[in-house]
Design a protein around this motif. Structure first.
Motif, short mmCIF file in Angstrom:
data_model
loop_
_atom_site.label_atom_id
_atom_site.label_comp_id
_atom_site.label_asym_id
_atom_site.label_seq_id
_atom_site.Cartn_x
_atom_site.Cartn_y
_atom_site.Cartn_z
N SER A 17 -59.04 -12.20 -33.22
CA SER A 17 -59.39 -13.40 -34.15
C SER A 17 -58.92 -14.25 -34.86
N ALA A 18 -58.19 -13.24 -35.51
CA ALA A 18 -57.95 -14.17 -36.10
C ALA A 18 -56.73 -15.49 -36.05
N THR A 19 -56.22 -15.28 -34.82
CA THR A 19 -55.61 -16.47 -34.48
C THR A 19 -56.73 -17.47 -34.39
N ARG A 20 -57.78 -16.90 -33.08
CA ARG A 20 -58.85 -17.96 -32.60
C ARG A 20 -59.23 -18.66 -34.02
N GLU A 21 -59.53 -17.74 -34.54
CA GLU A 21 -60.05 -18.84 -36.28
C GLU A 21 -59.31 -20.10 -36.73
N PRO A 61 -55.14 -28.94 -24.21
CA PRO A 61 -55.07 -28.02 -23.38
C PRO A 61 -55.34 -26.59 -23.17
N ARG A 62 -55.68 -25.85 -22.45
CA ARG A 62 -56.04 -24.60 -22.32
C ARG A 62 -55.08 -23.25 -23.23
N LEU A 63 -55.62 -22.67 -24.38
CA LEU A 63 -55.02 -21.50 -24.97
C LEU A 63 -55.81 -20.57 -23.79
N GLU A 64 -54.79 -18.71 -23.92
CA GLU A 64 -54.91 -17.87 -23.94
C GLU A 64 -54.45 -16.96 -24.97
N VAL A 65 -55.62 -16.52 -25.97
CA VAL A 65 -55.29 -15.44 -27.43
C VAL A 65 -55.29 -13.98 -26.01
N VAL A 66 -54.24 -13.05 -26.52
CA VAL A 66 -54.24 -12.15 -25.93
C VAL A 66 -54.35 -10.42 -26.62
N ALA A 67 -54.70 -9.77 -26.86
CA ALA A 67 -54.47 -8.30 -28.24
C ALA A 67 -53.17 -8.33 -27.94
N ALA A 68 -53.01 -7.68 -28.95
CA ALA A 68 -50.97 -7.46 -28.71
C ALA A 68 -51.42 -5.57 -27.86
N ILE A 69 -49.99 -5.83 -27.15
CA ILE A 69 -50.16 -3.81 -26.71
C ILE A 69 -49.01 -3.12 -26.80
N PRO A 70 -48.81 -2.13 -28.41
CA PRO A 70 -47.63 -2.08 -28.34
C PRO A 70 -46.67 -1.18 -27.62
N GLY A 71 -45.34 -1.61 -27.19
CA GLY A 71 -45.14 -0.87 -26.09
C GLY A 71 -44.25 -1.48 -25.21
#
Length: 148
Positions: A17-21, A61-71
């Motif tokens: 959310s912060a990255t998109r904002e 240009p299109r960006l995709e923001v993905v939520a991190a998945i630890p490990g």
């Protein structure tokens, strides 16, 4: 694969959310709906189900923001911030084989309906590629549609 098949650059974030904002405030990016859910993928260690969450920009240009998945390989990249380059593929098997011949290593794959849906590969140069079946393009287009 061709340069013009690039359709997005992926950014993995601990705080999507912060990255998109920030990208909206600084660069005027607009975003499509958040998508995701439990997704079965095959890793070198075997099949697992991971909780994916992401959103694509409407802006190009299109960006995709993905939520991190630890490990997993879906962790933020120190330095550049760009996690992967996403390409449409007409033949994921053949394109994967070509990348492997070029020194890339398969990190994850997903099949849907018995057919390859995506593959993530990483090169010894640090560049990670995501190959996505071009057959998915029509169903993915709502992901980068403006929200009302």
């Amino acid at each position: 694969m061709k340069a013009e098949d690039l359709f997005h650059m992926g950014i993995v974030s601990d705080d999507p959310s912060a990255t998109r904002e920030q990208l909206t405030a600084l660069l005027g990016y607009e975003w499509g709906p958040a998508i995701g859910g439990p997704t079965a993928v095959t890793l070198p260690s075997g099949e697992v189900t991971l909780e994916f969450g992401c959103s694509y920009s409407v802006s190009v240009p299109r960006l995709e923001v993905v939520a991190a998945i630890p490990g997993t390989l879906w962790e933020p990249v120190a330095g550049s911030g760009i996690h992967h380059l996403g390409y449409w593929s007409d033949d994921i098997g053949a394109d994967t084989a070509e990348l492997v011949r070029g020194g890339y290593v398969v990190e994850a794959t997903r099949s849907a309906g018995g057919l390859p849906f995506f593959a993530f590969l990483r090169g010894d140069n640090g560049i990670r590629m995501e190959l996505v079946t071009r057959a998915a393009e029509p169903m993915m287009q709502p992901c980068w549609a403006a929200q009302s």
